[in-house]
Design an enzyme around this catalytic site. Sequence first.
Site, PDB file in Angstrom:
ATOM      1  N   GLU A  99      28.043  72.544   4.607  1.00  0.00           N
ATOM      2  CA  GLU A  99      29.353  71.948   4.333  1.00  0.00           C
ATOM      3  C   GLU A  99      29.385  71.400   2.914  1.00  0.00           C
ATOM      4  O   GLU A  99      28.549  70.576   2.545  1.00  0.00           O
ATOM      5  CB  GLU A  99      29.650  70.823   5.327  1.00  0.00           C
ATOM      6  N   GLU A 143      24.951  73.430  16.849  1.00  0.00           N
ATOM      7  CA  GLU A 143      25.632  73.730  15.581  1.00  0.00           C
ATOM      8  C   GLU A 143      24.622  73.764  14.437  1.00  0.00           C
ATOM      9  O   GLU A 143      23.656  72.999  14.434  1.00  0.00           O
ATOM     10  CB  GLU A 143      26.682  72.642  15.332  1.00  0.00           C
TER      11      GLU A 143
END
Length: 267
Positions: free
Chosen positions: A144, A140
């Site tokens: 964010e 990943e």
Amino acid sequence: MMTSTNHARKLGLVSLALLGACFIPQAASAQDDQPTGGSFVDNFERLDTSRWYVSDGWNNGPHQNCTWSRKQVGIKDGVLQLQFIQSKTGERNYACGEIQTTKRYGYGTYEARYRTATGSGLNSAFFTYIGPTDKKPHDEIDFEVLGKNAGQVQVNQYISAKGGNEKLVPVVGGADQGFNDYAFVWEKDRLRYYVNGKLVQEVTDPSKIPTNAQKIFFSLWGTDTLSGWMGKFAYSGQPATMQVKRVAFTASGEKCLFPESITCKLD
């Protein structure tokens, strides 16, 4: 920090035969998992369902206080809209929006121009992910923006489910107050993160750089339990919206695809 390991578990609904049929040959690389998608720019004039799968009807676990709903995903005036709204949906009292690509992408430059949602306890995310549902390790790469402080964005990456690479970097003026450009350049031996064209993080340790081709995601979700990370959840009474104007992927070695692309400026 907490990031769901189940982002792609429902994409199994998309036929594996479709993924195979859409395979685009690329130059050989050291990537563990060869990509199936090539370079593209999407300005969201419409939601291209051959490129995007809309998450619908489930949640990522007890930490998530909303259910993914296709009703919270739409296009308005050439902008992708992902909403978080109070609405009993599935097992949750809130509904939220997420899209993910149907193909996997490898080494190259990933770019998005978007405005994040406002609200403590919300997470506006642009990231790539692959994992067990696709019979791959959990890799990943993340941007964010956590609702407790929209003046910064967290960058992070997971390699075979191992994280701990978080860094918070400022977003001048606030990520929820206007559109900003977020990009990462993923290479075999280097991973670079950019915010509005400025290098904010560079990773050169091979053990901290993912190797498996991944899908591209945009998501907006909330939590009642991860208050230390995302802030204490408090619904404002009005829908919260993440807006995306553009996303692009430029495969390694290819020319820049649009004038504003960071690949036009990089060595």
